[in-house]
Every structure is written in structure tokens, then in C-alpha cells.
Design a protein around this motif. Sequence first.
Motif, PDB file in Angstrom:
ATOM      1  N   GLY A 134      13.437  82.076  22.194  1.00  0.00           N
ATOM      2  CA  GLY A 134      12.404  83.027  22.496  1.00  0.00           C
ATOM      3  C   GLY A 134      11.419  83.164  21.983  1.00  0.00           C
ATOM      4  N   LEU A 135      10.554  84.464  21.741  1.00  0.00           N
ATOM      5  CA  LEU A 135       9.684  84.629  20.824  1.00  0.00           C
ATOM      6  C   LEU A 135       9.857  85.937  20.215  1.00  0.00           C
ATOM      7  CD1 LEU A 135       6.656  83.519  23.309  1.00  0.00           C
ATOM      8  CD2 LEU A 135       7.676  82.253  21.496  1.00  0.00           C
ATOM      9  N   ASP A 136       9.473  85.810  18.809  1.00  0.00           N
ATOM     10  CA  ASP A 136       9.378  87.307  18.040  1.00  0.00           C
ATOM     11  C   ASP A 136       8.408  87.262  17.169  1.00  0.00           C
ATOM     12  OD1 ASP A 136      10.004  89.041  16.079  1.00  0.00           O
ATOM     13  OD2 ASP A 136      12.369  88.592  16.576  1.00  0.00           O
ATOM     14  N   TYR A 137       7.553  88.221  17.469  1.00  0.00           N
ATOM     15  CA  TYR A 137       6.206  88.552  16.851  1.00  0.00           C
ATOM     16  C   TYR A 137       6.480  89.656  15.792  1.00  0.00           C
ATOM     17  CZ  TYR A 137       4.057  85.345  20.236  1.00  0.00           C
ATOM     18  OH  TYR A 137       3.545  84.299  21.101  1.00  0.00           O
ATOM     19  N   PHE A 138       7.501  90.311  15.566  1.00  0.00           N
ATOM     20  CA  PHE A 138       7.861  91.085  14.749  1.00  0.00           C
ATOM     21  C   PHE A 138       7.871  90.543  13.323  1.00  0.00           C
ATOM     22  CE2 PHE A 138      10.784  94.171  12.472  1.00  0.00           C
ATOM     23  CZ  PHE A 138       9.993  95.218  12.350  1.00  0.00           C
ATOM     24  N   ARG A 139       9.020  89.594  13.239  1.00  0.00           N
ATOM     25  CA  ARG A 139       9.207  88.866  11.989  1.00  0.00           C
ATOM     26  C   ARG A 139       8.466  87.645  11.942  1.00  0.00           C
ATOM     27  NH1 ARG A 139      12.764  91.694   9.781  1.00  0.00           N
ATOM     28  NH2 ARG A 139      14.492  93.088  10.947  1.00  0.00           N
ATOM     29  N   THR A 140       8.104  86.997  12.772  1.00  0.00           N
ATOM     30  CA  THR A 140       7.321  85.641  12.573  1.00  0.00           C
ATOM     31  C   THR A 140       5.871  85.894  12.925  1.00  0.00           C
ATOM     32  OG1 THR A 140       9.161  84.346  13.561  1.00  0.00           O
ATOM     33  CG2 THR A 140       7.071  83.630  13.530  1.00  0.00           C
ATOM     34  N   GLN A 141       5.088  85.472  11.743  1.00  0.00           N
ATOM     35  CA  GLN A 141       3.631  85.679  11.676  1.00  0.00           C
ATOM     36  C   GLN A 141       2.996  84.612  12.455  1.00  0.00           C
ATOM     37  OE1 GLN A 141       2.796  88.600  10.252  1.00  0.00           O
ATOM     38  NE2 GLN A 141       4.884  88.936  10.214  1.00  0.00           N
ATOM     39  N   GLU A 142       1.650  84.636  12.504  1.00  0.00           N
ATOM     40  CA  GLU A 142       0.812  83.500  13.051  1.00  0.00           C
ATOM     41  C   GLU A 142       0.928  82.322  12.740  1.00  0.00           C
ATOM     42  OE1 GLU A 142      -1.286  83.849  15.565  1.00  0.00           O
ATOM     43  OE2 GLU A 142      -1.528  86.037  15.924  1.00  0.00           O
ATOM     44  N   ASN A 143       1.263  81.979  11.600  1.00  0.00           N
ATOM     45  CA  ASN A 143       1.418  80.534  11.121  1.00  0.00           C
ATOM     46  C   ASN A 143       2.799  79.981  11.507  1.00  0.00           C
ATOM     47  OD1 ASN A 143       3.098  81.836   9.362  1.00  0.00           O
ATOM     48  ND2 ASN A 143       2.415  80.828   7.470  1.00  0.00           N
ATOM     49  N   GLY A 144       3.317  80.709  12.078  1.00  0.00           N
ATOM     50  CA  GLY A 144       4.921  80.138  12.315  1.00  0.00           C
ATOM     51  C   GLY A 144       5.265  79.998  13.928  1.00  0.00           C
TER      52      GLY A 144
END
Length: 299
Positions: A134-144
Amino acid sequence: MTAAAEFAANQIRFWGDAERKWEWPADPDTLPVSVVDNHCHLDFAAGPEALHPFAALDRAESVGVGRIVQVGTDLETSVWSAKFAAIEPRVLAAVALHPNDAPDVAAQGKLEFQIGELDRLAAQPRVRAIGETGLDYFRTQENGRSAQAASFEAHIALAKKHEIALQIHDRDAHDDVVETLLRVGAPAKTVFHCFSGDVELARICNDNGWYMSFSGTATFKNAPYLREAFEIADKALVLVETDSPFLTPEPVRGRPNAPYLMPHTVRRLAAVADLPVAEMCEIFNRNTEAVYGSWEAGL
């Protein structure tokens, strides 16, 4: 040592503070109807008093949590999960690369290879889901996030290819997860693992026939929005899980979680739905079988 016992001792990750002293909580009251833990990680050894996988299964079964879905988070744990399901009738497996790991795997040039390995694992008869992805915007920043999105779409394609369920990890990314599913086409059996949305996301799931799996977070005092979401969720689309060793439910929050503690969550959700506990268990069981099929098949 038997092959099964040797396997049980070979937990491949450690979680918890080795110096911290704690005891496992007492067993909750046994559920009137046995249910399934739809998402857990028995490969994690939770602290110095870790339950080995078969001991965890036995203790859960004794309180009415008779079966589990064991979930991989990288290639190593996915292989472990598939092997566990192949030798243990109480276990089915899900395999995937966790969204927070996908950017590093992609940066190493290994994403395509690892997706191919997951493709081979997904062909095994007791691997019944692709997840957690899925997607996790809590730990993964924009560049990832572009690599994370590419991994998510590749996992969706695997679930559709093998006609098995998709278990979604969605953290602070509701809009983009929904957009992706609508754009590329969701698998027939799509599950929001550890459902973290509110009433709005629950209504979207209702409208699209997507399953919502509720964890111990639904018991937390600071999460009334989850109980509100469960209240309006189509009861033909609700599941229950632990995500152990994480997200331990009230009233034993603060210690590592395990499948045997799931009755706390089941009873709280039954109260939210204003249903007898046995009826809530039956609902969870019907929905679980609709998603994953029979635990007896494929051994």
C-alpha cells in the motif's frame, strides 16, 4: 527436534526491549464462537518472553481464536510465512514487500526481482493474499513515494493475476490509496488492513465492496472515529485482526500483542454494533471465508 519444532524456534525478527521486564496479560474470556485473526506477524519474537509460533497458536485457540493469516513484510518474512502455512493447518499466508521498504528495494535495483519472487510464492495453494502492501506517508518521505506507488501497483497486479486477496497498509494516505484502486482496478477481494479511516473512508469501502479489517486500535480511548466507522460499515465487509505484536487492545495496551488477546477487540466491536458476541463472531467468520477461502484446502 522435529522439523515443525525447529521451524517454530526460527523466528526471524526481534521486536521489543530485551531489558524491559513485563509479563503476558492473562487470557481473556473465551469467545463463544471461534474466529480468525486476519492479520498477524508471528515471525516477530516479541521481547524476552516471546511466544514461539506454535505456542502462540495454541494459546489463541484456547480462547477462541482458532486460525490466523500470517503476513509477510519483505521477501524473507514472506518465504517464512508461506512455509509456515504449508505445515500448519491453522495458518494461511500473505506475502508482500512492506510499503516502507519498497523505496530502498527499488534504490538497490531489486524491486522487479523481488516482485517476481513474490509471484512464485503467490502460486502456492496456502498463500491466499498479497499483503501487506500500500502507501505510507507517515514514514516514507516525498523522495520515496514514486517507488512506493510503483510497488503498490505491482502488488495489485499480483493479487489480480492469482485471484487472491489484497491486504492494504494505508497510513496517512487514504486519498491516494483510493485513487490508485479506482484507477488501476481493485482486486475482487480488497482488504484495508488495520482500518485507520473515518466514516468517510468506511462509506467509500461500502460503496466499492472493499473489506475493512479492524484491530486493537478500535478499542483505544483516543480513537472514537474508528468506532464510528465500524458502526456504519457494511457488516458484510468487516473483519477483525491483531496486527500482533503491535496495536495491543485495551485494557492490556502497553505490552506486546498476540492473537490470544483478540477477544478484547471482538467484544468491543460487538458492543459498538449492538450485537451479541456470538453473532458478531459469525459475521466475522462468514466474511473471512469469503475473502480467504477454506483453511482446510491446500495442505
